[in-house]
Design an enzyme around this catalytic site. Sequence first.
Site, PDB file in Angstrom:
ATOM      1  N   LYS A   1      62.102  88.602  27.817  1.00 59.95           N
ATOM      2  CA  LYS A   1      60.762  88.586  27.241  1.00 59.95           C
ATOM      3  C   LYS A   1      60.532  89.991  26.720  1.00 59.95           C
ATOM      4  O   LYS A   1      60.446  90.953  27.470  1.00 59.95           O
ATOM      5  CB  LYS A   1      59.734  88.232  28.311  1.00 59.95           C
ATOM      6  CG  LYS A   1      58.308  88.454  27.885  1.00 59.95           C
ATOM      7  CD  LYS A   1      57.382  87.584  28.715  1.00 59.95           C
ATOM      8  CE  LYS A   1      56.268  88.358  29.408  1.00 59.95           C
ATOM      9  NZ  LYS A   1      55.365  89.015  28.468  1.00 59.95           N
TER      10      LYS A   1
ATOM     11  N   TYR B   1      62.016  90.771  32.023  1.00 54.97           N
ATOM     12  CA  TYR B   1      60.707  91.057  31.431  1.00 54.97           C
ATOM     13  C   TYR B   1      60.656  92.537  31.087  1.00 54.97           C
ATOM     14  O   TYR B   1      60.533  93.388  31.951  1.00 54.97           O
ATOM     15  CB  TYR B   1      59.607  90.668  32.423  1.00 54.97           C
ATOM     16  CG  TYR B   1      58.177  90.926  31.986  1.00 54.97           C
ATOM     17  CD1 TYR B   1      57.841  91.284  30.685  1.00 54.97           C
ATOM     18  CD2 TYR B   1      57.126  90.778  32.898  1.00 54.97           C
ATOM     19  CE1 TYR B   1      56.522  91.503  30.313  1.00 54.97           C
ATOM     20  CE2 TYR B   1      55.803  90.997  32.530  1.00 54.97           C
ATOM     21  CZ  TYR B   1      55.506  91.356  31.240  1.00 54.97           C
ATOM     22  OH  TYR B   1      54.200  91.579  30.880  1.00 54.97           O
TER      23      TYR B   1
END
Length: 292
Positions: A164, A136
């Site tokens: 992400k 992330y």
Amino acid sequence: NEDLKGLYSALLISFNEDGSINEQGIREIIRHNIDKMKVDGLYVGGSTGENFLLSTDEKKRIFEIAKDEAKSDIKLIAQVGSMNVYEAIELAKFTTDLGYDAISAVTPFYYKFSFEEIKEYYEMIINSVDNRLIVYSIPFLTGVNINVEQFGELFKNEKIIGVKFTAADFYLLERVRKAYPEHLIYAGFDEMMLSASVLNVDGAIGSTFNLNGIRARKIVELVKEGKIDEARELQHITNDFITDVLNNGLYSTLKTCLELQGVHAGYSRRPMKSASEAQKQRAKEIYEKYLK
Ligand code: NAY
């Protein structure tokens, strides 16, 4: 990892006024995402879930509720990352045992960690479980930037399957896409989904999909069909909505819009502010303008 592609809502979490978790409200938000927004999956425990304001036990309870409500009807990704890597490992084990399809972890923040330290953090987390991990990356909140070569270093571990990508750096996004065609890239800024889709990302994870999920999916589909003009029109409407939401307070406005549809999205967790009466009134206008 094809199974993990698609559109994911970053799950909003309903709190009571005293800051405790509102289980019924959370279940309603999950149902709304599955039944009305028709998302492919949920990203549980992200920024949108006010995750970094919670205790380990509260995080676990939310992971349990989400799995119990969603069952195996949609994909579930658990954001387990934490400044405390031992908490991250505990949550990685917990969510893997619950049957989460993948885990994700924010880059460790606050201190200025070297890339070597960041890499070890990811290795410690993913090597503790039999699961897949999505990095992330959200530099605007963490201050941590990962470059193309460093993504390659992380991807050497075959359990680290993607990222992400919550950043506006489309040059970097294009370089990562070209360099790692087999890895999953999720777009993390809903307001830039059209551009990310043109670069052929594998999916998107967003807070606004809790309300704007149908329109967001249409943008992705139109890009796939090469109908860029139509997709751009929809992104314009989407961004009018997102701009109004951001100006009125992101999570509190999304929650108020859900309340207007009978979904008990509740309060935010302090120090995050919940909507004032004036903000609720404005949220109602936003809801009527874009979502009705
Ligand atoms: C998360 O972990 O919940 C996310 O990062 C989801 C992505 C969202 N980012 C943040 C920081 O909330 O959906 C975006 C974002 O809210 C949206 O694009 C509006 O800026």
